[in-house]
Design an enzyme around this catalytic site. Structure first.
Site, PDB file in Angstrom:
ATOM      1  N   GLU A 145      42.768  47.106  44.581  1.00 40.39           N
ATOM      2  CA  GLU A 145      43.098  47.084  43.383  1.00 40.39           C
ATOM      3  C   GLU A 145      43.407  48.199  42.959  1.00 40.39           C
ATOM      4  O   GLU A 145      42.395  49.233  42.845  1.00 40.39           O
ATOM      5  CB  GLU A 145      41.766  46.115  42.620  1.00 40.39           C
ATOM      6  CG  GLU A 145      40.585  46.513  43.392  1.00 40.39           C
ATOM      7  CD  GLU A 145      39.112  46.897  42.629  1.00 40.39           C
ATOM      8  OE1 GLU A 145      39.469  45.348  41.978  1.00 40.39           O
ATOM      9  OE2 GLU A 145      38.276  46.536  42.897  1.00 40.39           O
ATOM     10  N   GLY A 147      42.359  45.522  33.929  1.00 37.67           N
ATOM     11  CA  GLY A 147      42.069  45.109  32.582  1.00 37.67           C
ATOM     12  C   GLY A 147      42.608  46.110  31.881  1.00 37.67           C
ATOM     13  O   GLY A 147      42.735  46.203  30.625  1.00 37.67           O
ATOM     14  N   GLU A 151      34.647  48.366  39.615  1.00 32.57           N
ATOM     15  CA  GLU A 151      33.790  47.679  38.219  1.00 32.57           C
ATOM     16  C   GLU A 151      31.686  47.775  39.228  1.00 32.57           C
ATOM     17  O   GLU A 151      31.520  48.916  38.756  1.00 32.57           O
ATOM     18  CB  GLU A 151      33.272  46.846  37.842  1.00 32.57           C
ATOM     19  CG  GLU A 151      34.891  46.117  37.074  1.00 32.57           C
ATOM     20  CD  GLU A 151      35.061  44.972  36.341  1.00 32.57           C
ATOM     21  OE1 GLU A 151      36.077  45.544  35.615  1.00 32.57           O
ATOM     22  OE2 GLU A 151      34.305  44.464  37.032  1.00 32.57           O
ATOM     23  N   ASN A 155      38.473  36.202  39.688  1.00 33.92           N
ATOM     24  CA  ASN A 155      37.066  36.214  39.681  1.00 33.92           C
ATOM     25  C   ASN A 155      36.794  36.848  38.288  1.00 33.92           C
ATOM     26  O   ASN A 155      37.072  37.066  37.185  1.00 33.92           O
ATOM     27  CB  ASN A 155      36.718  37.783  40.020  1.00 33.92           C
ATOM     28  CG  ASN A 155      35.786  39.006  39.637  1.00 33.92           C
ATOM     29  OD1 ASN A 155      34.969  38.299  39.704  1.00 33.92           O
ATOM     30  ND2 ASN A 155      35.647  40.900  40.159  1.00 33.92           N
ATOM     31  N   LYS A 186      33.779  37.193  36.832  1.00 31.05           N
ATOM     32  CA  LYS A 186      33.213  38.557  36.215  1.00 31.05           C
ATOM     33  C   LYS A 186      31.836  37.928  34.964  1.00 31.05           C
ATOM     34  O   LYS A 186      31.529  36.473  35.743  1.00 31.05           O
ATOM     35  CB  LYS A 186      33.614  39.680  35.302  1.00 31.05           C
ATOM     36  CG  LYS A 186      34.989  40.579  36.590  1.00 31.05           C
ATOM     37  CD  LYS A 186      35.930  40.882  35.550  1.00 31.05           C
ATOM     38  CE  LYS A 186      36.616  41.827  36.519  1.00 31.05           C
ATOM     39  NZ  LYS A 186      38.418  42.633  36.263  1.00 31.05           N
ATOM     40  N   SER A 190      45.328  43.331  36.879  1.00 31.09           N
ATOM     41  CA  SER A 190      46.351  42.490  35.943  1.00 31.09           C
ATOM     42  C   SER A 190      47.658  41.590  36.684  1.00 31.09           C
ATOM     43  O   SER A 190      48.821  41.718  36.298  1.00 31.09           O
ATOM     44  CB  SER A 190      46.702  43.356  34.639  1.00 31.09           C
ATOM     45  OG  SER A 190      45.919  44.182  34.200  1.00 31.09           O
ATOM     46  N   HIS A 218      34.028  45.886  44.514  1.00 33.43           N
ATOM     47  CA  HIS A 218      35.409  45.581  42.986  1.00 33.43           C
ATOM     48  C   HIS A 218      35.055  47.144  42.503  1.00 33.43           C
ATOM     49  O   HIS A 218      33.972  47.516  42.559  1.00 33.43           O
ATOM     50  CB  HIS A 218      34.811  44.569  42.682  1.00 33.43           C
ATOM     51  CG  HIS A 218      35.892  44.149  41.155  1.00 33.43           C
ATOM     52  ND1 HIS A 218      35.857  44.908  40.212  1.00 33.43           N
ATOM     53  CD2 HIS A 218      36.422  43.045  41.146  1.00 33.43           C
ATOM     54  CE1 HIS A 218      37.053  44.865  39.459  1.00 33.43           C
ATOM     55  NE2 HIS A 218      37.167  43.707  40.097  1.00 33.43           N
TER      56      HIS A 218
END
Length: 252
Positions: A169, A175, A99, A9, A11, A215, A97
Protein backbone atom coordinates in the site's frame (compact mmCIF):
# COMPACT_ATOMS: atom_id res chain seq x y z
CA UNK A 1 -1.37 -20.37 -10.28
CA UNK A 2 -1.62 -17.84 -7.46
CA UNK A 3 -4.90 -17.21 -5.69
CA UNK A 4 -6.64 -13.98 -6.66
CA UNK A 5 -7.96 -12.01 -3.69
CA UNK A 6 -10.21 -9.00 -3.23
CA UNK A 7 -10.27 -7.92 0.42
CA UNK A 8 -12.40 -5.11 1.82
CA UNK A 9 -11.06 -3.31 4.89
CA UNK A 10 -14.07 -1.60 6.46
CA UNK A 11 -11.93 0.24 9.03
CA UNK A 12 -13.99 2.21 11.59
CA UNK A 13 -17.26 1.98 9.66
CA UNK A 14 -20.61 0.20 9.98
CA UNK A 15 -22.39 -0.80 13.18
CA UNK A 16 -23.71 -4.33 13.77
CA UNK A 17 -26.81 -4.02 11.61
CA UNK A 18 -24.93 -2.12 8.93
CA UNK A 19 -22.29 -4.84 8.77
CA UNK A 20 -24.87 -7.60 8.50
CA UNK A 21 -26.79 -5.69 5.85
CA UNK A 22 -23.66 -5.05 3.76
CA UNK A 23 -22.72 -8.74 3.88
CA UNK A 24 -26.27 -9.77 2.96
CA UNK A 25 -26.24 -7.45 -0.06
CA UNK A 26 -22.79 -8.66 -1.06
CA UNK A 27 -23.83 -12.32 -0.76
CA UNK A 28 -26.76 -11.68 -3.06
CA UNK A 29 -24.62 -9.79 -5.57
CA UNK A 30 -21.98 -12.51 -5.91
CA UNK A 31 -24.04 -15.67 -5.45
CA UNK A 32 -24.31 -16.19 -9.19
CA UNK A 33 -20.64 -15.38 -9.75
CA UNK A 34 -18.52 -18.56 -9.89
CA UNK A 35 -15.44 -16.56 -8.76
CA UNK A 36 -13.30 -19.60 -9.58
CA UNK A 37 -9.91 -19.01 -7.94
CA UNK A 38 -10.84 -15.67 -6.36
CA UNK A 39 -11.24 -15.15 -2.61
CA UNK A 40 -13.62 -12.45 -1.39
CA UNK A 41 -12.73 -11.09 2.05
CA UNK A 42 -14.26 -8.45 4.33
CA UNK A 43 -12.79 -7.03 7.54
CA UNK A 44 -15.39 -5.47 9.87
CA UNK A 45 -14.58 -3.89 13.24
CA UNK A 46 -13.89 -6.17 16.24
CA UNK A 47 -17.33 -5.72 17.82
CA UNK A 48 -19.06 -6.79 14.60
CA UNK A 49 -16.90 -9.78 13.73
CA UNK A 50 -19.06 -12.45 15.36
CA UNK A 51 -22.27 -11.17 13.78
CA UNK A 52 -20.51 -10.84 10.43
CA UNK A 53 -19.20 -14.41 10.56
CA UNK A 54 -22.76 -15.63 11.12
CA UNK A 55 -24.08 -13.41 8.32
CA UNK A 56 -21.48 -14.73 5.88
CA UNK A 57 -22.18 -18.42 6.52
CA UNK A 58 -22.97 -20.52 3.45
CA UNK A 59 -21.43 -17.93 1.18
CA UNK A 60 -18.14 -17.26 -0.59
CA UNK A 61 -17.38 -14.34 1.73
CA UNK A 62 -14.59 -14.71 4.30
CA UNK A 63 -14.62 -12.54 7.40
CA UNK A 64 -11.23 -11.45 8.79
CA UNK A 65 -9.98 -9.17 11.57
CA UNK A 66 -8.34 -5.78 11.11
CA UNK A 67 -5.69 -6.37 13.79
CA UNK A 68 -4.75 -8.47 16.82
CA UNK A 69 -2.31 -8.40 19.72
CA UNK A 70 0.81 -10.56 19.75
CA UNK A 71 0.23 -11.82 23.31
CA UNK A 72 -1.87 -14.91 23.96
CA UNK A 73 -3.40 -13.29 27.05
CA UNK A 74 -2.48 -10.87 29.82
CA UNK A 75 -2.82 -7.29 31.03
CA UNK A 76 -3.33 -5.61 27.67
CA UNK A 77 -6.44 -3.49 28.10
CA UNK A 78 -8.50 -3.05 24.96
CA UNK A 79 -6.63 -5.70 22.94
CA UNK A 80 -7.81 -8.88 21.21
CA UNK A 81 -5.90 -12.15 20.99
CA UNK A 82 -5.55 -14.82 18.33
CA UNK A 83 -7.49 -17.33 20.43
CA UNK A 84 -10.37 -14.88 20.83
CA UNK A 85 -10.55 -14.46 17.06
CA UNK A 86 -10.38 -18.17 16.35
CA UNK A 87 -13.11 -18.84 18.92
CA UNK A 88 -15.60 -16.88 16.81
CA UNK A 89 -14.49 -18.38 13.51
CA UNK A 90 -11.94 -15.79 12.36
CA UNK A 91 -8.67 -17.33 11.15
CA UNK A 92 -7.17 -14.47 9.13
CA UNK A 93 -5.99 -11.06 10.33
CA UNK A 94 -4.73 -7.89 8.67
CA UNK A 95 -1.41 -6.81 10.16
CA UNK A 96 0.70 -3.69 9.71
CA UNK A 97 -1.80 -1.47 7.95
CA UNK A 98 -0.34 1.99 7.43
CA UNK A 99 -2.95 3.50 9.74
CA UNK A 100 -1.84 1.14 12.52
CA UNK A 101 1.76 2.09 11.88
CA UNK A 102 1.02 5.82 11.76
CA UNK A 103 -1.64 6.35 14.42
CA UNK A 104 -0.72 3.57 16.86
CA UNK A 105 3.05 3.53 16.36
CA UNK A 106 3.25 -0.13 15.35
CA UNK A 107 6.85 -1.05 14.63
CA UNK A 108 8.41 -3.72 12.46
CA UNK A 109 9.57 -5.45 15.65
CA UNK A 110 6.03 -5.62 17.05
CA UNK A 111 4.74 -6.89 13.71
CA UNK A 112 7.39 -9.62 13.69
CA UNK A 113 6.02 -10.74 17.07
CA UNK A 114 2.47 -10.67 15.74
CA UNK A 115 3.52 -12.78 12.77
CA UNK A 116 5.07 -15.32 15.15
CA UNK A 117 1.74 -15.55 16.98
CA UNK A 118 -0.17 -15.93 13.71
CA UNK A 119 1.97 -18.92 12.81
CA UNK A 120 1.93 -20.40 16.30
CA UNK A 121 -1.86 -20.28 16.27
CA UNK A 122 -2.10 -21.63 12.70
CA UNK A 123 -3.74 -18.49 11.39
CA UNK A 124 -3.19 -16.48 8.21
CA UNK A 125 -2.03 -12.88 7.88
CA UNK A 126 -2.61 -10.18 5.29
CA UNK A 127 0.62 -8.26 5.88
CA UNK A 128 0.60 -4.60 4.86
CA UNK A 129 3.57 -2.37 4.07
CA UNK A 130 4.47 0.56 1.84
CA UNK A 131 6.19 3.91 1.51
CA UNK A 132 5.05 7.45 2.29
CA UNK A 133 5.12 10.26 -0.27
CA UNK A 134 8.50 11.57 0.90
CA UNK A 135 10.06 8.15 0.30
CA UNK A 136 8.59 7.99 -3.20
CA UNK A 137 9.72 11.50 -4.10
CA UNK A 138 13.25 10.88 -2.83
CA UNK A 139 13.53 7.59 -4.72
CA UNK A 140 13.84 5.68 -1.44
CA UNK A 141 10.66 3.65 -1.87
CA UNK A 142 12.32 0.36 -2.81
CA UNK A 143 14.66 0.51 0.20
CA UNK A 144 11.79 1.30 2.57
CA UNK A 145 9.66 -1.59 1.33
CA UNK A 146 12.58 -4.01 1.47
CA UNK A 147 13.36 -2.94 5.03
CA UNK A 148 9.76 -3.41 6.18
CA UNK A 149 9.63 -6.92 4.75
CA UNK A 150 13.03 -7.95 6.05
CA UNK A 151 12.45 -6.63 9.56
CA UNK A 152 9.02 -8.18 10.05
CA UNK A 153 9.02 -11.31 7.91
CA UNK A 154 12.45 -12.53 6.86
CA UNK A 155 13.10 -14.32 10.15
CA UNK A 156 10.42 -16.81 9.06
CA UNK A 157 11.01 -20.07 7.25
CA UNK A 158 10.01 -20.68 3.66
CA UNK A 159 7.17 -23.00 4.68
CA UNK A 160 5.63 -20.21 6.75
CA UNK A 161 4.86 -18.17 3.65
CA UNK A 162 1.88 -20.37 2.81
CA UNK A 163 0.16 -18.47 5.66
CA UNK A 164 1.03 -15.00 4.37
CA UNK A 165 -0.73 -12.70 1.92
CA UNK A 166 1.16 -9.50 1.14
CA UNK A 167 -0.56 -6.16 0.63
CA UNK A 168 1.55 -3.36 -0.81
CA UNK A 169 0.00 0.00 0.00
CA UNK A 170 1.68 3.18 -1.16
CA UNK A 171 0.68 5.32 1.83
CA UNK A 172 0.38 8.41 -0.33
CA UNK A 173 -2.45 6.73 -2.25
CA UNK A 174 -4.63 5.64 0.68
CA UNK A 175 -7.80 7.63 1.19
CA UNK A 176 -6.40 10.44 -0.94
CA UNK A 177 -7.95 9.56 -4.25
CA UNK A 178 -4.44 9.30 -5.63
CA UNK A 179 -3.49 5.97 -7.15
CA UNK A 180 -0.19 4.57 -8.27
CA UNK A 181 -0.31 3.86 -11.98
CA UNK A 182 -0.71 0.24 -13.01
CA UNK A 183 2.91 0.30 -14.17
CA UNK A 184 4.09 1.67 -10.81
CA UNK A 185 2.14 -1.04 -9.00
CA UNK A 186 3.62 -3.73 -11.23
CA UNK A 187 7.13 -2.36 -10.79
CA UNK A 188 6.89 -2.54 -7.00
CA UNK A 189 5.14 -5.92 -6.95
CA UNK A 190 7.83 -7.39 -9.20
CA UNK A 191 10.49 -5.94 -6.91
CA UNK A 192 8.80 -7.46 -3.86
CA UNK A 193 8.69 -10.86 -5.52
CA UNK A 194 12.37 -10.54 -6.46
CA UNK A 195 13.55 -9.90 -2.90
CA UNK A 196 11.47 -12.81 -1.60
CA UNK A 197 13.03 -15.02 -4.27
CA UNK A 198 16.51 -13.86 -3.23
CA UNK A 199 15.81 -14.57 0.45
CA UNK A 200 13.93 -17.84 -0.03
CA UNK A 201 13.31 -19.41 -3.43
CA UNK A 202 11.54 -18.96 -6.74
CA UNK A 203 8.83 -21.33 -5.54
CA UNK A 204 8.06 -19.23 -2.44
CA UNK A 205 8.15 -15.97 -4.39
CA UNK A 206 5.87 -17.23 -7.14
CA UNK A 207 3.35 -18.73 -4.74
CA UNK A 208 2.67 -15.71 -2.50
CA UNK A 209 -0.26 -13.49 -3.45
CA UNK A 210 0.59 -9.77 -3.47
CA UNK A 211 -2.33 -7.36 -3.27
CA UNK A 212 -2.31 -3.69 -4.22
CA UNK A 213 -3.91 -1.32 -1.73
CA UNK A 214 -4.30 2.32 -2.67
CA UNK A 215 -7.58 3.87 -3.84
CA UNK A 216 -8.63 1.00 -6.08
CA UNK A 217 -11.93 1.71 -7.82
CA UNK A 218 -14.03 -0.10 -10.45
CA UNK A 219 -12.69 2.36 -13.01
CA UNK A 220 -9.02 1.45 -12.48
CA UNK A 221 -9.19 -2.08 -11.04
CA UNK A 222 -9.06 -3.95 -14.34
CA UNK A 223 -5.90 -2.20 -15.51
CA UNK A 224 -4.15 -2.68 -12.15
CA UNK A 225 -5.22 -6.32 -11.81
CA UNK A 226 -4.08 -7.10 -15.35
CA UNK A 227 -0.44 -6.77 -14.32
CA UNK A 228 1.34 -10.11 -13.90
CA UNK A 229 2.53 -9.58 -10.32
CA UNK A 230 -0.66 -7.99 -8.97
CA UNK A 231 -2.91 -10.66 -7.49
CA UNK A 232 -5.80 -8.55 -6.30
CA UNK A 233 -6.49 -5.65 -3.98
CA UNK A 234 -6.92 -4.54 -0.40
CA UNK A 235 -9.83 -2.15 -0.78
CA UNK A 236 -10.79 0.66 1.58
CA UNK A 237 -13.58 3.11 0.84
CA UNK A 238 -14.90 1.31 -2.24
CA UNK A 239 -15.49 -1.82 -0.13
CA UNK A 240 -18.30 -0.01 1.70
CA UNK A 241 -20.35 0.15 -1.52
CA UNK A 242 -21.65 -3.18 -2.79
CA UNK A 243 -21.79 -1.89 -6.35
CA UNK A 244 -18.20 -0.65 -6.26
CA UNK A 245 -16.86 -3.70 -4.45
CA UNK A 246 -18.54 -6.11 -6.84
CA UNK A 247 -17.26 -4.04 -9.75
CA UNK A 248 -13.73 -4.49 -8.41
CA UNK A 249 -14.30 -8.22 -7.84
CA UNK A 250 -15.49 -8.60 -11.42
CA UNK A 251 -12.33 -6.87 -12.65
CA UNK A 252 -10.09 -9.69 -11.36
Amino acid sequence: MRTKIVAGNWKLNKDKEGSKSLIKELKKAIQENPLQDTRVIVAPTFVNLSASVKAAKKSKIEVVAQNMHQAINGAYTGEVSADMLKAIGVATVILGHSERRTYFNETDAALAEKMNTVLEKEMEAIFCFGEVLEDRKSGNHFAVVESQLKNALFHLEGKDWSSIILAYEPVWAIGTGETASADQAQEMHAFIRSIIEKQYSTAVAEAVSILYGGSVKPSNAEEIFSKPDVDGGLIGGAALSVADFVGIINAI
